[in-house]
Design an enzyme around this catalytic site. Structure first.
Site, PDB file in Angstrom:
ATOM      1  N   ASP A 156       0.809  -1.215   0.000  1.00 38.26           N
ATOM      2  CA  ASP A 156       0.000   0.000   0.000  1.00 38.26           C
ATOM      3  C   ASP A 156       0.843   1.266   0.000  1.00 38.26           C
ATOM      4  O   ASP A 156       0.345   2.348  -0.321  1.00 38.26           O
ATOM      5  CB  ASP A 156      -0.920  -0.007   1.230  1.00 38.26           C
ATOM      6  N   ASN A 237      -8.712   7.366   2.400  1.00 41.59           N
ATOM      7  CA  ASN A 237      -8.622   8.453   1.421  1.00 41.59           C
ATOM      8  C   ASN A 237      -7.310   8.477   0.655  1.00 41.59           C
ATOM      9  O   ASN A 237      -7.105   9.351  -0.186  1.00 41.59           O
ATOM     10  CB  ASN A 237      -8.811   9.796   2.123  1.00 41.59           C
ATOM     11  N   ARG A 238      -6.414   7.540   0.945  1.00 46.02           N
ATOM     12  CA  ARG A 238      -5.124   7.518   0.261  1.00 46.02           C
ATOM     13  C   ARG A 238      -5.299   7.380  -1.244  1.00 46.02           C
ATOM     14  O   ARG A 238      -4.639   8.030  -2.046  1.00 46.02           O
ATOM     15  CB  ARG A 238      -4.247   6.393   0.800  1.00 46.02           C
ATOM     16  N   ALA A 239      -6.224   6.510  -1.668  1.00 51.72           N
ATOM     17  CA  ALA A 239      -6.405   6.242  -3.095  1.00 51.72           C
ATOM     18  C   ALA A 239      -6.871   7.490  -3.839  1.00 51.72           C
ATOM     19  O   ALA A 239      -6.390   7.789  -4.940  1.00 51.72           O
ATOM     20  CB  ALA A 239      -7.408   5.103  -3.298  1.00 51.72           C
TER      21      ALA A 239
END
Length: 628
Positions: A156, A237-239
């Site tokens: 990730d 919310n990383r994506a």
């Protein structure tokens, strides 16, 4: 070095690398593909198209000292005080850190990288030193998936993921061969032919970096990006953030200062693939659990339709509780009659295909340290080793006879005192309290034997398909981790080893494909056979980690000695519990009336107990992992 722009094909890798250079907020790049696909050639060739960065190679055999930094022995000896020596992380600051075959990197190095990437700073607390320095770098990794996968936390951290295959087009392959032969004949002349192209690409990337600062993201684009990520079922919310940053880099590379839908779509191909897979599995689990609650009304309606077809009276329809009790009694009677009259079961056999093969989770926590000294080899579980080989992980004060001197740690312990304690004629004085010895570790595999009830009851709802699929998946994982897996089947009046301890996928597939269900349940025979298979392996190799996974409802109904089958199996189980074998019992019992005999079996075995309806086949692997 082979010129970056001279590499034929693999445009997706090139684009991913461009984007990471243009916008450092994207994060790292992970390239996964089979060997011989120019992964390493492209990454190493980046140096000729970048000016302000250099590529720092991180070798797979790097030690933690060399990575984070350690005591500078030479300067410490001279000055009489502790002096720090920079590690590879200090050199990688504001540069590109490249790891080839990153999936083979040691777990302790991966853990260190995860911490540093999160904080963008390297904190050193060792050898009496306490300091820190910035370590903000672009991580690029290449890997061959046949050698194993990355753990999810590490995966990730990569903003962009590219999965590639070898070029199949004949004309392109011919051009690749010609180029390589030409390069090897005269590398300098070959590089000069591509000097202008490299310069143009460098200028384009520099211009894109300038345009990136001018790009503004509209509210509409933000909403669209959120919708794309939501439809991909990612978590957090990383994506979304990385998707927007990647789309900005794409627009800048194309000379624009605005984003459009196509930018987001292209960015999604880089950002989402390695984030969707894990979440989709979780959604599948949730989806399978929901119907049991949400569809109760539908089941009631189906039962009503069956009541009408069977011409039952109206009183039975109005009193569902009575109906359920009668159904329970009828099922219990059927189970009892099937045990008393076994001839139909003996004559009936059914074969099921191998079920869904899936990517297995780690069956043993690779961070676990096994405190027994073992000499076996593998790639799964950390263990101490009494051999003078294996990975040197730390040093300790000696206990007893000194066999494996940690020279570096000994010198470091003595170094600060040399200015005051050094005797005339000695370069360095080492006292008894300075001596350190090495602690080594290596990895060993496990030996897992599945003891499977293949009697007539296992044919219900095709449970045998899930079992076969689990074993085949474990064997694929064993190929990478050097585990060994076997299988014992018990039915009719005997138990047999249908799959010898092996790592061979082809052999397993042939054996499992021919496994049939039907007949009585000789549970005691199955337990004894599984135990004998593991004991045989333990005699051949005392360093194995033995595991037995039993899949049965515990309803033994056959005994060669004429004893009560259930009491006999409990007696054997208590004797087995004294052995050093990890045991997991998975209860396959179904129906309204549950005798929970498998639970009693697990208690007698001092093993772990789980119900099959609460598990998927891949969850079984997690159970084994958690209990070892």
């Amino acid at each position: 070095m082979f010129p970056f722009v001279a590499v034929e094909g693999q445009e997706k890798i090139k684009k991913a690398l461009y984007l990471s250079l243009i916008n450092k907020r994207i994060g790292g790049v992970l390239i996964s593909g089979e060997k011989g696909t120019a992964k390493s050639t492209l990454v190493r060739g980046l140096e000729e198209i970048i000016e302000d960065k250099k590529i720092v190679n991180l070798p797979l055999n790097i030690t933690e000292d060399n990575l984070v930094g350690t005591l500078d022995i030479e300067k410490t000896l001279k000055k009489g005080k502790k002096v720090f020596q920079d590690g590879l992380l200090k050199k990688s600051h504001n540069n590109i850190l490249y790891v080839d075959e990153i999936n083979l990197l040691g777990e302790n190095i991966v853990s260190t990288l995860l911490e540093v990437m999160a904080l963008k700073e390297n904190f050193i607390e060792r050898d009496g030193l306490s300091l820190s320095h910035p370590a903000d770098f672009l991580l690029i990794g290449t890997m061959n998936p046949e050698e194993g996968e990355l753990r999810e936390q590490f995966l990730d951290k990569f903003g962009i993921f590219v999965k590639i295959e070898g070029i199949k087009k004949i004309s392109t392959r011919v051009r690749i061969i010609k180029q390589r032969l030409e390069y090897e004949k005269n590398p300098e002349k070959f590089r000069l032919n591509y000097e202008e192209s490299s310069k143009l690409l460098k200028e384009k990337i520099q211009k894109a970096q300038e345009l990136l600062l001018k790009i503004k993201v509209s509210e509409q684009i933000l909403r669209l990006a959120t919708k794309i990520v939501e439809e991909a079922h990612t978590v957090g919310n990383r994506a979304e953030i990385i998707l927007i940053e990647t789309a900005k880099a794409i627009a800048a590379f194309e000379g624009r200062i605005y984003l459009n839908i196509e930018d987001l779509k292209e960015a999604a191909e880089f950002v989402l693939p390695h984030r969707v897979r894990r979440v989709e599995e979780e959604k599948e689990n949730n989806f399978q659990e929901e119907p049991n609650v949400d569809n109760q009304d539908d089941k009631k309606n189906e039962n009503k339709d069956e009541n009408i077809d069977d011409n039952r009276n109206s009183e039975e329809k109005e009193e569902p509780e009575i109906e359920k009790n009668e159904k329970c009694e009828s099922e219990s009677e059927l189970e009892e009659s099937s045990q008393e009259n076994s001839k139909p079961d003996e004559n009936f056999e059914e074969n099921y295909d191998i079920g869904k093969i899936f990517k297995v989770k780690e069956i043993i926590d690779t961070g676990m340290f096994d405190h027994k000294k073992r000499k076996g080899i593998g790639k799964r579980c950390k263990t101490k080793t009494s051999l003078l080989k294996g990975r040197y992980v730390k040093s300790i004060r000696p206990r007893g006879k000194i066999l494996d001197l940690a020279f570096d740690a000994t010198i470091r312990a003595a170094a600060p005192y040399q200015k005051f304690d050094k005797e005339e004629g000695l370069k360095i004085k080492i006292s008894k309290e300075h001596i350190r010895t090495k602690v080594r570790e290596h990895r060993t595999g496990t030996t897992i034997v599945f003891v499977v009830d293949s009697s007539g009851s296992m044919g219900v709802k095709k449970r045998m398909e899930a079992v076969k699929g689990t074993i085949m998946s474990l064997l694929k994982d064993a190929y990478e981790k050097r585990d060994k897996v076997g299988m014992v089947s018990f039915r009719r009046d005997r138990a047999e080893e249908i799959l010898p301890i092996t790592r061979s996928i082809d052999l397993a597939q042939k054996k499992l494909k021919n496994l049939v269900t039907g007949g009585k349940t000789p549970l005691t025979e199955g337990l004894l056979k599984g135990y004998s298979v593991l004991k045989r392996e333990m005699r051949l190799d005392k360093d194995i980690l033995p595991i037995m996974v039993i899949l049965s409802d515990g309803k033994g109904n056959f005994s060669k000695n004429g004893e009560d089958p259930i009491k006999e199996s409990i007696k054997v189980a208590r004797n087995m519990s004294k052995e050093k074998i990890k045991i997991v019992v998975v209860d396959t019992e179904e129906g309204f009336v549950k005798l929970e005999l498998a639970k009693k079996l697990a208690e007698a075995l001092s093993g772990e107990y789980y119900r099959l309806e609460n598990l998927k086949s891949d969850d079984l692997l997690t159970i084994v992992k958690d209990k070892i």
